[in-house]
Scaffold this active site. Structure first.
Site, mmCIF file in Angstrom:
data_model
loop_
_atom_site.group_PDB
_atom_site.id
_atom_site.type_symbol
_atom_site.label_atom_id
_atom_site.label_comp_id
_atom_site.label_asym_id
_atom_site.label_seq_id
_atom_site.Cartn_x
_atom_site.Cartn_y
_atom_site.Cartn_z
ATOM 1 N N HIS A 12 0.840 -1.198 0.000
ATOM 2 C CA HIS A 12 0.000 0.000 0.000
ATOM 3 C C HIS A 12 0.877 1.252 0.000
ATOM 4 C CE1 HIS A 12 -2.380 -3.299 1.621
ATOM 5 N NE2 HIS A 12 -3.464 -2.652 1.309
ATOM 6 N N HIS A 30 -4.200 3.330 -3.329
ATOM 7 C CA HIS A 30 -4.367 2.808 -1.972
ATOM 8 C C HIS A 30 -3.608 1.506 -1.758
ATOM 9 C CE1 HIS A 30 -6.266 1.357 1.714
ATOM 10 N NE2 HIS A 30 -6.412 0.208 1.076
ATOM 11 N N GLU A 80 -17.976 -3.509 24.607
ATOM 12 C CA GLU A 80 -17.185 -4.737 24.682
ATOM 13 C C GLU A 80 -15.982 -4.695 23.743
ATOM 14 O OE1 GLU A 80 -20.417 -4.613 23.921
ATOM 15 O OE2 GLU A 80 -21.431 -5.379 25.711
ATOM 16 N N HIS A 89 -29.144 -13.968 24.858
ATOM 17 C CA HIS A 89 -28.140 -13.863 25.919
ATOM 18 C C HIS A 89 -27.512 -15.208 26.279
ATOM 19 C CE1 HIS A 89 -29.697 -9.874 26.137
ATOM 20 N NE2 HIS A 89 -29.017 -9.554 27.208
#
Lengths: 685, 685
Positions: free
Chosen positions: A37, A271, A421, A483
């Protein structure tokens, strides 16, 4: 005598030469590898140079010196930029290494890898992770500084810098981390945003038209710019402004041009592919760079950048002197800090863990047992610090009496990550990478799905991070299938170098913590129940220390003869296996019950141990685990049976769910008898 | 005659009564179940009531009527709030159902579940997912409206509403989705933010001190408030203001009090536990609610809220009339729209797929084959729409000639999700839930880790979403271990109800797309190579249609005798298995080579088919796959061998990596011969 202006001009020319050296080393690396890149290194070379030449505190000859500034290249695909910097400033990386870019066994892999290349502070590539690791490093810096610095002794005091990209800005983990960094007022975090309006697929604004400056202001950051990312003076001034702000993290928005100098600059074409020979030539011509040789490094540019070695040596020696003075005044703290930075555990840290829960303990959830052990351990291991994603009361991870970490008190051990999280996972990774802390991160096992990317990176890097996952099965009950983890346990086991431990009871929970702390070259996932389980009486059953080998014989009624059938389980289902075993024994069947809390620890044992536990020719094997059955054939093969889950859970009390889904001792016993009655099917080769 | 004021007062009293009915039904449900979350229903009852009573367009007797407004309760833990609303407004949910809250088999599980409870538009609970599903629904509405509405025929025209929470605001996926919704100018998205300053662990500001209003403004949203979340008039005015803004999505910030009315209101205590008998009593007394009976529903409150049925019936009938007029003027469009909403595929959609790639095709990456097939399919299946997380050029998912989806052109089929894998996963889920679209989402296989939570929810809900994952192994080469999936393939297989398909070549890639589109009650993950692989000549080998059964015999040299050894692989490694098979055959060994692109499809076949492919007594089996070996024992058992990965990859050209990691035909053949020479070890029961 030269005029001041002439000196300035010469310096500016030398700066420009250094920048182009960085830029074209990167271009040549990519072109030589025919892969990589080039765009970001070409656009971000100026900001990287200004930072590394004038601000960054580092010693190339001792890349792990404790009080160095941390630098992260969050868009890891721009690795060639970092390798150029590391080579030019004098790290243990040669021009030949740069020529081996992206080749087998080289020190210059496609993305920067921790432990592979000296000076790489963290493995980056998956976007947003580097950004978030940096928040963890800055957090660790504040925590250590607050704990260990003393009046007149400023031992821990460094910045955490990163270059971050448009892609980083779009990832949710970045948003989580930025919001938390603002809340925590991590003023020594300074990020340079390479704002170039182009990403892999094309112009950024197709998918990303938000006002980044306003967004970071909303998070409580100081936002500087947008400024011209090719203007050294502007970048210089911005970094000074960022350093002057001590309460808010700083984002310096640098407008740059991807692939600067190339004919295809400012487009997605530059890129992720080499410029091609013509493109390289055109870029060099445009920026006045010699076409030959490739990997051209002007002597004066190298000499100038290599001054980093001298600067680094001086600053480290100064620190060493200051540290010795600190040690004289504060020998205990100095010892503890150094041991912590080396990742050592204090003597006697795990004494008595084996007797933590007496034989007559009442049934308790392993999450509760874990909480008690954790609270005992922190009294001995000061570096142990962590928190949860807003579920500390449920995961039992609060360190009682150890305060909350926050801008009001950077001494606190309890970190409130919020309902984030993913960032939590990457922040604890950053803390471990920084050193001086042994971090843990807690949430419900289901939500481990939100944080897999940083867990994977921790495993790849081999860093000691402890994940604590509770509510580990349908046993969590009425919250229902959203859950209730089903596939999570097995899918964590598929991550290389991650050690997963699911203890059967409180005594194994204590051993699980011991194993996690001993595992200092990789992450550990501890998996705990929400519901109560009996505490196995270790005066009757073998020691829970068997957990350290991953699995052990918990009970059998056939010590002389070989078992006819083997029952094996983990966690709360070990008790089901045990009950089934006793039912079968009552019917005169020779049965062995195995507790197998950690597949990774077990599979690492020598073959003779493993075959002692699972005699190869005993093929009547029943596994029981309240998770997906796929994967258990690793132990029970094609001739065994697995009692577990075949689909998602449901909302009902835990005991109803176990019954309805058939995860019962009766079912295990029935499967075992079925196997014993079955005709042999396999013809072993 | 009554004064106007008296009428207004009476109406206000009735409103308050309705709100308390909603509130205390929720409280009683939680108390009765001895489990659940009372706090949010108590705080958010007012905003929910105002929305459902005065704005939301729905027909309780026909919950899936096409042009209804969509409503999402993003904090799914507040499910009792939604069940109260559904019961009171006349959905097929009884008071008895409310009394079965959180019990086995009930229509009122712990979190709202799509397909379980009429009126639930999506399964929520994992935070941020509902927020993001709504963006997908609003996107689908714009797309369908732009494609199908005609002057004078406003057939698709509805809002997407949600109640969102502090927890949602902290999740990164929310940030990603909000940023994209702003970029896409989804003006018909209206979210009410229950801003109550409390979360599970305690006060929100410990972890979350950002300025949410400013952040959403930065995303390009209209932000209304903060307003008093108990003030019906303020909420009413805010929703009107939100509707009046047609370009920007709207966030209405409602300040509320968690557990409003309870003695422990405004604390984390009321978040996730029943109030307790004393708490319930105190709350009812505080708000002037009768203590008895529980589940009390005043007649006038019920009568008032049940007017929703009549309103809904009228609005649906009006739409039906308008749709008939539309159909008369636009029969083709009407037919296509209705078929799309029913999820039907047009006749002949898959004709010729089996011959898409001629026998003499040059080697090609399966990602390229996939791209060609996808572009052919969209010409027949108008509903097929999707995009990637900024990697469309690499995943080959651009629909050429079908335009980019954006505010300038809501007709475009190509959605640019930005570098936001997680939101992408949840947005395509929302599109599928809305109906009328068959969405796909693409990224590199490694980054499937970023989007597991919405994939899991799609599997749980059983909705047709297609994930396309490319760069599926170390075969992606020099980007190195951060970008090389190892465990992802196996860990996707552990997700219940997700069909994973990894085709071996272009012809299987075409069949994989067929299977994905036929899988209309669950998500499919298509897994494709970056590197070229040979195209199997189907005049020599059996038809690729064998993929529809998950696995099939690709080649064997022992059609009459049974094979001595079975080689099995997926994807690019099928060619390695085939080469190994031919090597073994040259040595006179009877060998069978199996292509096993989909474990889920294969395991669903009748036993006789499975045993025909894998004869149970042939135990010399070698699997080969460039992923983690764990899990393959499902097919090769304890007596077989697996050639695959045991750790992370590395940065080097693909062919070097295959060689270095030993994933070669030679190694497979050697393992096979090893098995044939090995002493039998197993004693089958």
């Amino acid at each position: 005598m030269q005029t001041d202006e002439a000196v300035l001009n010469r310096e500016a020319l030398l700066d420009e030469k250094c920048i182009n050296t960085i830029r074209f080393l990167a271009v040549d690396m990519v072109q030589n590898a025919k892969s990589g890149h080039p765009g970001t290194p070409m656009g971000a070379a100026t900001m990287a140079y200004v930072l590394w030449d004038r601000f960054l505190k580092y010693h190339p000859r001792n890349p792990t010196w404790a009080d160095r500034d941390r630098f992260i290249l969050s868009p890891g695909h721009a690795s060639a930029l970092l390798y150029s910097l590391l080579y030019l400033t004098g790290y243990d990386l040669s021009l030949d290494d740069l020529k081996q870019f992206r080749q087998w066994g080289s020190k210059t892999p496609g993305h920067p890898e921790y432990h592979v290349t000296p000076g790489v502070e963290t493995t980056t590539g998956p976007l947003g992770q580097g950004f978030t690791n940096g928040v963890g490093m800055a957090l660790a810096e504040r925590w250590l500084a607050t704990h260990y610095n003393r009046p007149g002794h400023d031992i821990i005091n460094h910045y955490t810098y990163a270059i971050v990209s448009d892609g980083d800005m779009q990832e949710g983990v970045t948003s989580e981390a930025a919001s938390l960094a603002g809340t925590l007022r991590l003023g020594k975090l300074i990020y340079l945003y390479d704002d170039n309006d182009v990403q892999l697929s094309g112009p950024t604004n197709v998918a990303f038209s938000e006002n980044v400056a306003r967004r970071f202001d909303a998070y409580g950051w100081q936002v500087i710019g947008p400024l011209n990312g090719f203007d050294e003076h502007a970048i210089d001034a911005a970094i000074k402004e960022a350093q002057a702000e001590t309460e808010r993290p700083s984002l310096i928005i640098c407008k740059t041009v991807i692939g600067y100098g190339s004919p295809a600059q400012a487009t997605a074409k530059v890129h992720g592919e080499p410029l091609g020979e013509a493109g390289v030539r055109a870029a060099k011509e445009t920026l006045g760079w010699p076409l030959e040789p490739t990997f051209y490094v002007p002597d004066d540019a190298l000499a100038h950048m290599r001054k980093a070695v001298e600067r680094g040596s001086e600053v480290e020696e100064d620190w060493n002197r200051r540290f010795e003075a600190y040690r004289r005044d504060n020998p205990t703290e100095a010892g503890e800090l150094q041991a912590g930075l080396r990742g050592e555990l204090p003597a006697g840290w795990d004494e008595g863990l084996e007797d933590f829960f007496p034989p007559d303990s009442k049934p308790m959830a392993t999450r509760n047992a874990s909480g008690e052990v954790l609270n005992a351990l922190v009294k001995r291991i000061h570096a142990l610090t962590g928190g949860s994603a807003d579920v500390s009361p449920s995961t039992k991870t609060t360190l009682v009496g150890y305060g909350d970490f926050g801008w009001q008190d950077y001494c606190g051990h309890n970190i409130h990550f919020g309902v984030r999280e993913h960032a939590m996972g990457a922040i604890v990774g950053g803390m471990a990478l920084h050193g001086g802390m042994i971090p843990y991160a807690a949430t419900f096992l289901t939500f481990s799905d939100y944080m897999r990317p940083p867990m994977r990176l921790a495993a790849l890097m081999g860093i000691r991070v402890i994940y604590l996952f509770t509510h580990d099965s349908i046993g969590m009950g009425q919250d229902g299938p959203t859950h209730q983890p089903i596939e999570q346990l097995m899918s964590l086991r598929t991550i290389p170098h991650l050690t997963v431990i699911r203890p059967a009871d409180a005594t194994e929970a204590a051993e699980a913590w011991r194993a996690a702390l001993l595992n200092n070259d990789g992450p550990t996932a501890l998996v705990m129940t929400r519901q109560n389980v009996p505490v196995l009486d270790r005066t009757v059953y073998p020691s829970a220390a068997g957990l350290q080998r991953g699995g052990y014989i918990l009970w059998e009624n056939a010590v002389t003869a070989e078992p006819q059938v083997i029952l094996v389980g983990t966690g709360s289902e070990v008790h089901i296996a045990l009950e089934a075993g006793k039912q079968l024994a009552a019917e005169g069947i020779h049965v062995r019950v195995i507790s197998l809390p950690s597949w990774e620890l077990f599979d690492r044992q020598p073959a003779d141990y493993r075959e002692r536990i699972f005699p190869p020719h005993v093929r009547a094997r029943v596994a029981v685990e309240a998770g997906i059955t796929l994967g258990w054939e690793h132990y029970v093969g094609l001739d065994g049976a697995v009692v577990g889950m075949h689909g998602f859970g449901a909302s009902a009390p835990a005991e109803v769910l176990y019954e309805q889904f058939g995860i019962t001792a009766e079912h295990v016993a029935q499967e075992a008898k079925g196997l014993l009655q079955r005709e042999p099917r396999g013809k072993t080769p």
